[in-house]
Design a protein around this motif. Structure first.
Motif, PDB file in Angstrom:
ATOM      1  N   ALA A  18       0.847  -1.201   0.000  1.00 52.81           N
ATOM      2  CA  ALA A  18       0.000   0.000   0.000  1.00 52.81           C
ATOM      3  C   ALA A  18       0.878   1.244   0.000  1.00 52.81           C
ATOM      4  N   GLN A  19       0.526   2.206  -0.816  1.00 56.80           N
ATOM      5  CA  GLN A  19       1.207   3.499  -0.892  1.00 56.80           C
ATOM      6  C   GLN A  19       2.715   3.389  -1.063  1.00 56.80           C
ATOM      7  N   ALA A  20       3.127   2.474  -1.931  1.00 52.66           N
ATOM      8  CA  ALA A  20       4.541   2.318  -2.279  1.00 52.66           C
ATOM      9  C   ALA A  20       4.612   1.748  -3.692  1.00 52.66           C
ATOM     10  N   CYS A  21       5.792   1.753  -4.266  1.00 51.65           N
ATOM     11  CA  CYS A  21       5.996   1.190  -5.591  1.00 51.65           C
ATOM     12  C   CYS A  21       5.781  -0.315  -5.547  1.00 51.65           C
ATOM     13  N   PRO A  44       1.394   4.148  -7.244  1.00 52.97           N
ATOM     14  CA  PRO A  44       0.241   4.964  -6.867  1.00 52.97           C
ATOM     15  C   PRO A  44       0.582   6.443  -7.056  1.00 52.97           C
ATOM     16  N   LYS A  46       1.740  10.139  -6.633  1.00 52.58           N
ATOM     17  CA  LYS A  46       2.673  10.879  -5.774  1.00 52.58           C
ATOM     18  C   LYS A  46       3.575   9.971  -4.932  1.00 52.58           C
ATOM     19  N   VAL A  47       3.974   8.836  -5.484  1.00 56.16           N
ATOM     20  CA  VAL A  47       4.874   7.903  -4.794  1.00 56.16           C
ATOM     21  C   VAL A  47       6.237   7.909  -5.474  1.00 56.16           C
ATOM     22  N   TRP A  97       9.397   8.825 -10.096  1.00 54.56           N
ATOM     23  CA  TRP A  97       8.214   8.862  -9.249  1.00 54.56           C
ATOM     24  C   TRP A  97       6.975   9.061 -10.107  1.00 54.56           C
ATOM     25  N   THR A 160       5.311  10.472  -1.370  1.00 51.94           N
ATOM     26  CA  THR A 160       5.385   9.465  -0.322  1.00 51.94           C
ATOM     27  C   THR A 160       6.574   8.575  -0.625  1.00 51.94           C
TER      28      THR A 160
END
Length: 161
Positions: A18-21, A44, A46-47, A97, A160
């Motif tokens: 979750a919320q990562a590459c 996702p 802005k990661v 990113w 993030t």
């Protein structure tokens, strides 16, 4: 040597935190005699995919499938969209990113292969590591990290990591 096969859209070894590459390993270098690796990165919005880094052994080629991908080379920043190919040569400081508000996907060709094992290790982390520990692991793969530049980029773009 790899035998002929077809991989469907969800086939391959998948890590999607979750919320990562997230990474989908499609062709592993160990199946190709080390010649190359093919990985799909799923980002996702802005990661940041990786810290600012350089590797001494590999060249990377990122083909953007969907979304908007920002990349940094030294002090230069660019944004690439679907159909673009981003070349990240060895011995050059870089990172990338998701620069947009929707998910991004890209195919990463790494030649020669082997660096994907560092991706696997990072994908499996269950806790945040101190920068020194990440640097030590990266050095095993001929990589250097610049965490100061990484955090400046995170702040600049509201990413993030």
């Amino acid at each position: 040597m790899i035998e002929h096969r077809i991989l469907g859209p969800q086939d391959g070894e998948l890590y999607e935190p979750a919320q990562a590459c997230g990474d989908r390993f499609l062709i592993n270098s160990r199946e190709q005699g080390g010649r190359f690796t093919l990985v799909e990165h799923r980002l996702p919005p802005k990661v940041l995919a990786a810290p600012v880094h350089k590797h001494t052994r590999e060249d990377e080629f990122s083909f953007i499938l969907e979304g908007s991908v920002g990349a940094r080379f030294g002090d230069e920043e660019v944004v690439a969209g679907p159909g673009s190919l981003v070349f990240k040569p060895r011995d050059e400081w870089h990172t990338f990113w998701n620069a947009g508000d929707t998910p991004a996907r890209l195919l990463e060709i790494i030649s020669p292969g082997g660096l994907e094992e560092l991706f696997r290790w990072l994908d499996r982390l269950t806790e945040e590591l101190p920068p020194e520990a990440m640097q030590q692991k990266a050095e095993l793969y001929g990589c250097s990290l610049d965490m100061e530049a990484t955090m400046a980029l995170v702040t600049k773009h509201g990413l993030t990591f």
